[in-house]
Scaffold this motif. Sequence first.
Motif, short mmCIF file in Angstrom:
data_model
loop_
_atom_site.label_atom_id
_atom_site.label_comp_id
_atom_site.label_asym_id
_atom_site.label_seq_id
_atom_site.Cartn_x
_atom_site.Cartn_y
_atom_site.Cartn_z
N THR A 214 0.84 -1.20 0.00
CA THR A 214 0.00 0.00 0.00
C THR A 214 0.88 1.25 0.00
O THR A 214 0.49 2.28 -0.56
CB THR A 214 -0.97 0.03 1.19
N SER A 215 2.06 1.16 0.61
CA SER A 215 2.99 2.29 0.57
C SER A 215 3.44 2.57 -0.86
O SER A 215 3.52 3.73 -1.28
CB SER A 215 4.21 2.02 1.45
N ARG B 20 0.54 4.33 -2.57
CA ARG B 20 0.35 5.71 -2.10
C ARG B 20 1.45 6.64 -2.59
O ARG B 20 1.19 7.78 -2.99
CB ARG B 20 0.29 5.73 -0.58
N TRP C 279 -1.67 0.68 -9.03
CA TRP C 279 -2.11 -0.55 -8.39
C TRP C 279 -1.24 -1.73 -8.86
O TRP C 279 -0.74 -2.52 -8.05
CB TRP C 279 -3.58 -0.79 -8.71
N GLN D 192 2.19 -4.39 7.76
CA GLN D 192 1.05 -3.52 7.51
C GLN D 192 1.02 -2.33 8.46
O GLN D 192 1.52 -2.40 9.58
CB GLN D 192 -0.26 -4.31 7.62
N SER E 16 -9.55 6.25 -1.50
CA SER E 16 -8.26 5.68 -1.12
C SER E 16 -8.42 4.52 -0.14
O SER E 16 -7.74 3.49 -0.26
CB SER E 16 -7.37 6.76 -0.50
N ASP E 17 -9.30 4.67 0.84
CA ASP E 17 -9.51 3.61 1.83
C ASP E 17 -9.96 2.31 1.16
O ASP E 17 -9.54 1.21 1.55
CB ASP E 17 -10.54 4.04 2.88
N THR F 159 -6.78 0.86 -0.86
CA THR F 159 -5.67 0.36 -0.04
C THR F 159 -6.08 -0.85 0.81
O THR F 159 -5.26 -1.74 1.04
CB THR F 159 -5.10 1.47 0.85
N SER F 160 -7.32 -0.87 1.27
CA SER F 160 -7.75 -2.03 2.05
C SER F 160 -7.78 -3.29 1.19
O SER F 160 -7.47 -4.40 1.66
CB SER F 160 -9.12 -1.78 2.68
#
Length: 428
Positions: free
Chosen positions: A202-203, A206, A234, A250, A390-391, A394-395
């Motif tokens: 996820t880093s 982002r 992605w 995580q 974003s949530d 990333t989840s």
Amino acid sequence: MTLTRRKFLALSAGGAAAATTGLTGCGSGSSLGAADELSLWAWTGSVNDDLVAQAAKGIPGAPGMKISLTRIGGDYNTKLLTSLAGKSMVPDIVGLNDDVATYFPNADQFVDLNELGADKFKDQFLEWKWKLGITPENRMMAYPMDTGPTALFYRTDIFQRAGLPTDPGEVAAAAGNWDAYIQLGKKLKQGVPGSAITDNITSVFRYRLAQLPNRYMTPEGQYTGADDHIKQAWDLAVQVAKEGLSAGAQDGSTDANAVVTNGQLAAFVGAVWWAQLGPKNAAPKTKGNWRVTPAPGGPGNRGGSFLAITKYCKNPEAAFAFITWLESAKNQAQSFLDPVLFPSTPASYDDPKLSNPDDFFGGQKIVDVFADSAQKYPGTYLSPYDTIISDALTSELVNVEIGAKSSDQAWRDAQHRIDRELTRAGVI
């Protein structure tokens, strides 16, 4: 997915707390504090204590007025929105984080800083940062504080063991883009088994996104979170996982610091604030072994905050005098020392408080790297709905990394969730 600009501003902030707190409710409209006192709400680590202490004795440029700071813990946004909803005992001045756009639909709860003469300070700031505090209706709702320019952190001792270059210029040349960074990571892992180039995927997502001129929505309200630029970010994150180059630690887990402490995380694309939260905090014994160089893929920004004046402020002119004094180039340089807030005022970058060599990074002047990133970053548009979008993405990337879902399934599920949330918010 489109909506009109009028509707865009009228809708609640991403269907989140602003909607549930009902900002149209009635109340006394009074602010906190005595008549000669301006109340400031902020979170821990958002302002320099010494500067605020000075203003507590008297605000420079506003005779007879002083500042009273309250540090708000827990869910800052919810507490602030609840206060605004009640229209009673509202702080005069508030800190807003990098999700400032979530407040745009409620911009009428804040003073338009243009009316206080903000324009005359514009040239002192990074242009892209200045624009982030302005609503699509050209209302200046928030005044710039710090920024979060990005770079590549790496361990010279581990790179040397792996037979990789250690000089910042040579590392930058070897990892000029993300594909090259992955190839470097593969050599690193081959030379020092177990080494990783990110804490989690996820880093990667982002920080790649933090470099792009476009994100999840256009200023006109068109959803672009399923477009190629997002899908490519992605896929990049997923590729890092497939190559085994992620430490799999995580966010929020006990492993997040452990992978820095034990040396597994040998390189990391991160924002300037990671220097303190990452190696200096989690691996102090590695002092002298870290270096910083431009990030693969170009300059980016992740993080940074703002100050805003609520419409209930008892003395907006005095509040503006405080804000412009606190965020001057001289005072932003002081704020870099504590609590490590990277300035949005380029004049600060030559201040000795910033430009001194950093012993933790082997005497490197790391500010030069971050200043270059901040000044070359192209900027982007942030919408009130970015957090929701974003949530969801990333989840689902976490699900990919832990093996719970395939990349294709996780992508589809993320888009379905986004569609549902944006529909609920009235965007589509």
